[in-house]
Motif scaffolding. Structure first.
Motif, PDB file in Angstrom:
ATOM      1  N   PHE A 159      -8.622   3.941  -7.406  1.00 58.72           N
ATOM      2  CA  PHE A 159      -7.283   4.093  -6.833  1.00 58.72           C
ATOM      3  C   PHE A 159      -7.216   3.400  -5.473  1.00 58.72           C
ATOM      4  O   PHE A 159      -6.262   2.657  -5.189  1.00 58.72           O
ATOM      5  CB  PHE A 159      -6.924   5.576  -6.705  1.00 58.72           C
ATOM      6  N   ALA A 160      -8.219   3.623  -4.638  1.00 58.33           N
ATOM      7  CA  ALA A 160      -8.252   2.990  -3.314  1.00 58.33           C
ATOM      8  C   ALA A 160      -8.308   1.467  -3.435  1.00 58.33           C
ATOM      9  O   ALA A 160      -7.606   0.752  -2.711  1.00 58.33           O
ATOM     10  CB  ALA A 160      -9.443   3.511  -2.510  1.00 58.33           C
ATOM     11  N   THR A 161      -9.107   0.974  -4.361  1.00 58.17           N
ATOM     12  CA  THR A 161      -9.216  -0.468  -4.581  1.00 58.17           C
ATOM     13  C   THR A 161      -7.885  -1.060  -5.041  1.00 58.17           C
ATOM     14  O   THR A 161      -7.439  -2.088  -4.527  1.00 58.17           O
ATOM     15  CB  THR A 161     -10.312  -0.772  -5.624  1.00 58.17           C
ATOM     16  N   GLN A 162      -7.254  -0.399  -6.003  1.00 56.12           N
ATOM     17  CA  GLN A 162      -5.977  -0.903  -6.534  1.00 56.12           C
ATOM     18  C   GLN A 162      -4.867  -0.801  -5.496  1.00 56.12           C
ATOM     19  O   GLN A 162      -4.000  -1.681  -5.416  1.00 56.12           O
ATOM     20  CB  GLN A 162      -5.591  -0.144  -7.811  1.00 56.12           C
ATOM     21  N   THR A 163      -4.884   0.242  -4.681  1.00 57.76           N
ATOM     22  CA  THR A 163      -3.883   0.388  -3.629  1.00 57.76           C
ATOM     23  C   THR A 163      -4.038  -0.725  -2.596  1.00 57.76           C
ATOM     24  O   THR A 163      -3.046  -1.318  -2.148  1.00 57.76           O
ATOM     25  CB  THR A 163      -4.000   1.776  -2.960  1.00 57.76           C
TER      26      THR A 163
ATOM     27  N   ALA B 101       0.765  -5.458 -13.050  1.00 55.02           N
ATOM     28  CA  ALA B 101      -0.511  -4.960 -13.577  1.00 55.02           C
ATOM     29  C   ALA B 101      -1.167  -3.988 -12.604  1.00 55.02           C
ATOM     30  O   ALA B 101      -1.707  -2.952 -13.013  1.00 55.02           O
ATOM     31  CB  ALA B 101      -1.448  -6.127 -13.886  1.00 55.02           C
ATOM     32  N   THR B 102      -1.102  -4.294 -11.325  1.00 55.91           N
ATOM     33  CA  THR B 102      -1.703  -3.428 -10.315  1.00 55.91           C
ATOM     34  C   THR B 102      -0.964  -2.096 -10.246  1.00 55.91           C
ATOM     35  O   THR B 102      -1.584  -1.033 -10.190  1.00 55.91           O
ATOM     36  CB  THR B 102      -1.710  -4.125  -8.943  1.00 55.91           C
ATOM     37  N   ARG B 103       0.356  -2.145 -10.293  1.00 57.27           N
ATOM     38  CA  ARG B 103       1.140  -0.901 -10.290  1.00 57.27           C
ATOM     39  C   ARG B 103       0.837  -0.058 -11.530  1.00 57.27           C
ATOM     40  O   ARG B 103       0.717   1.170 -11.448  1.00 57.27           O
ATOM     41  CB  ARG B 103       2.628  -1.222 -10.202  1.00 57.27           C
ATOM     42  N   ARG B 104       0.690  -0.713 -12.679  1.00 53.57           N
ATOM     43  CA  ARG B 104       0.365  -0.003 -13.920  1.00 53.57           C
ATOM     44  C   ARG B 104      -1.019   0.652 -13.807  1.00 53.57           C
ATOM     45  O   ARG B 104      -1.201   1.808 -14.210  1.00 53.57           O
ATOM     46  CB  ARG B 104       0.429  -0.960 -15.109  1.00 53.57           C
ATOM     47  N   ASN B 105      -1.983  -0.068 -13.232  1.00 59.41           N
ATOM     48  CA  ASN B 105      -3.327   0.491 -13.037  1.00 59.41           C
ATOM     49  C   ASN B 105      -3.269   1.734 -12.149  1.00 59.41           C
ATOM     50  O   ASN B 105      -3.923   2.742 -12.436  1.00 59.41           O
ATOM     51  CB  ASN B 105      -4.267  -0.541 -12.409  1.00 59.41           C
ATOM     52  N   ILE B 106      -2.489   1.659 -11.076  1.00 55.65           N
ATOM     53  CA  ILE B 106      -2.369   2.799 -10.166  1.00 55.65           C
ATOM     54  C   ILE B 106      -1.741   3.984 -10.894  1.00 55.65           C
ATOM     55  O   ILE B 106      -2.196   5.123 -10.747  1.00 55.65           O
ATOM     56  CB  ILE B 106      -1.561   2.402  -8.905  1.00 55.65           C
ATOM     57  N   GLU B 107      -0.716   3.743 -11.692  1.00 57.49           N
ATOM     58  CA  GLU B 107      -0.080   4.827 -12.459  1.00 57.49           C
ATOM     59  C   GLU B 107      -1.059   5.463 -13.442  1.00 57.49           C
ATOM     60  O   GLU B 107      -1.095   6.685 -13.591  1.00 57.49           O
ATOM     61  CB  GLU B 107       1.144   4.293 -13.216  1.00 57.49           C
TER      62      GLU B 107
ATOM     63  N   ALA C 222      -4.599  10.068 -14.801  1.00 53.94           N
ATOM     64  CA  ALA C 222      -5.903  10.628 -15.158  1.00 53.94           C
ATOM     65  C   ALA C 222      -6.347  11.665 -14.129  1.00 53.94           C
ATOM     66  O   ALA C 222      -6.835  12.741 -14.487  1.00 53.94           O
ATOM     67  CB  ALA C 222      -6.942   9.522 -15.289  1.00 53.94           C
ATOM     68  N   LEU C 223      -6.165  11.354 -12.846  1.00 54.27           N
ATOM     69  CA  LEU C 223      -6.534  12.305 -11.802  1.00 54.27           C
ATOM     70  C   LEU C 223      -5.705  13.589 -11.907  1.00 54.27           C
ATOM     71  O   LEU C 223      -6.227  14.691 -11.726  1.00 54.27           O
ATOM     72  CB  LEU C 223      -6.370  11.671 -10.414  1.00 54.27           C
ATOM     73  N   SER C 224      -4.439  13.461 -12.231  1.00 52.98           N
ATOM     74  CA  SER C 224      -3.572  14.639 -12.402  1.00 52.98           C
ATOM     75  C   SER C 224      -4.037  15.486 -13.579  1.00 52.98           C
ATOM     76  O   SER C 224      -4.064  16.725 -13.489  1.00 52.98           O
ATOM     77  CB  SER C 224      -2.124  14.211 -12.626  1.00 52.98           C
ATOM     78  N   ARG C 225      -4.414  14.832 -14.680  1.00 54.54           N
ATOM     79  CA  ARG C 225      -4.886  15.579 -15.848  1.00 54.54           C
ATOM     80  C   ARG C 225      -6.206  16.289 -15.558  1.00 54.54           C
ATOM     81  O   ARG C 225      -6.440  17.402 -16.036  1.00 54.54           O
ATOM     82  CB  ARG C 225      -4.986  14.665 -17.070  1.00 54.54           C
ATOM     83  N   ILE C 226      -7.063  15.658 -14.751  1.00 59.32           N
ATOM     84  CA  ILE C 226      -8.310  16.319 -14.348  1.00 59.32           C
ATOM     85  C   ILE C 226      -7.969  17.563 -13.541  1.00 59.32           C
ATOM     86  O   ILE C 226      -8.505  18.644 -13.779  1.00 59.32           O
ATOM     87  CB  ILE C 226      -9.213  15.360 -13.541  1.00 59.32           C
ATOM     88  N   THR C 227      -7.060  17.424 -12.600  1.00 59.18           N
ATOM     89  CA  THR C 227      -6.675  18.533 -11.724  1.00 59.18           C
ATOM     90  C   THR C 227      -6.058  19.686 -12.504  1.00 59.18           C
ATOM     91  O   THR C 227      -6.386  20.854 -12.270  1.00 59.18           O
ATOM     92  CB  THR C 227      -5.690  18.051 -10.641  1.00 59.18           C
ATOM     93  N   ASP C 228      -5.181  19.366 -13.461  1.00 65.21           N
ATOM     94  CA  ASP C 228      -4.501  20.466 -14.178  1.00 65.21           C
ATOM     95  C   ASP C 228      -5.258  20.950 -15.418  1.00 65.21           C
ATOM     96  O   ASP C 228      -4.784  21.829 -16.132  1.00 65.21           O
ATOM     97  CB  ASP C 228      -3.049  20.115 -14.511  1.00 65.21           C
ATOM     98  N   GLY C 229      -6.438  20.366 -15.670  1.00 58.44           N
ATOM     99  CA  GLY C 229      -7.288  20.856 -16.756  1.00 58.44           C
ATOM    100  C   GLY C 229      -6.957  20.342 -18.133  1.00 58.44           C
ATOM    101  O   GLY C 229      -7.470  20.855 -19.121  1.00 58.44           O
ATOM    102  N   THR C 230      -6.125  19.315 -18.224  1.00 59.39           N
ATOM    103  CA  THR C 230      -5.755  18.774 -19.535  1.00 59.39           C
ATOM    104  C   THR C 230      -6.453  17.453 -19.837  1.00 59.39           C
ATOM    105  O   THR C 230      -6.201  16.855 -20.892  1.00 59.39           O
ATOM    106  CB  THR C 230      -4.233  18.570 -19.646  1.00 59.39           C
TER     107      THR C 230
END
Length: 109
Positions: free
Chosen positions: A24-28, A56-62, A67-75
């Motif tokens: 995320f940091a790299t893509q940002t 492409a960069t915006r899509r990668n960030i999304e 994925a990070l959100s799904r990790i956080t919410d357990g899904t």
């Protein structure tokens, strides 16, 4: 082998989160750089290439953010269409995968 999103190895998940955070940091940084370099050279093909790189960069960030959100919410690791576990091999190749292969194929049609 599938990843059971309810009992996934916490160390593996922590490593994945760290890797995705780095990505995320790299893509940002890349997005910032591409945005700052948005100088008009007058070359239509260069403008097209620049627009494609930005998209492409915006899509990668999304994808990373999702994925990070799904990790956080357990899904993380559960198909967002059918709810079944996404195979570990797929998640290793595409850590941002939201669908199992059959559902992804249906989604692409």
């Amino acid at each position: 082998m599938s990843v059971d999103h309810r009992t996934v190895d916490q160390r593996w998940l922590a490593d994945l989160r760290a890797s995705l955070t780095d990505d995320f940091a790299t893509q940002t940084a890349r997005l910032r750089e591409l945005t700052e370099l948005n100088a008009d050279t007058g070359d239509p093909s260069e403008a097209h290439n620049q627009a494609a790189l930005l998209a492409a960069t915006r899509r990668n960030i999304e994808q990373i953010t999702g994925a990070l959100s799904r990790i956080t919410d357990g899904t993380y690791g559960a198909c967002q269409k059918c709810g079944k576990n996404i195979p570990a091999e797929r998640l290793e190749v595409l850590p941002h995968a939201r669908f199992c292969v059959p559902c992804q194929e249906k989604h692409n049609r």
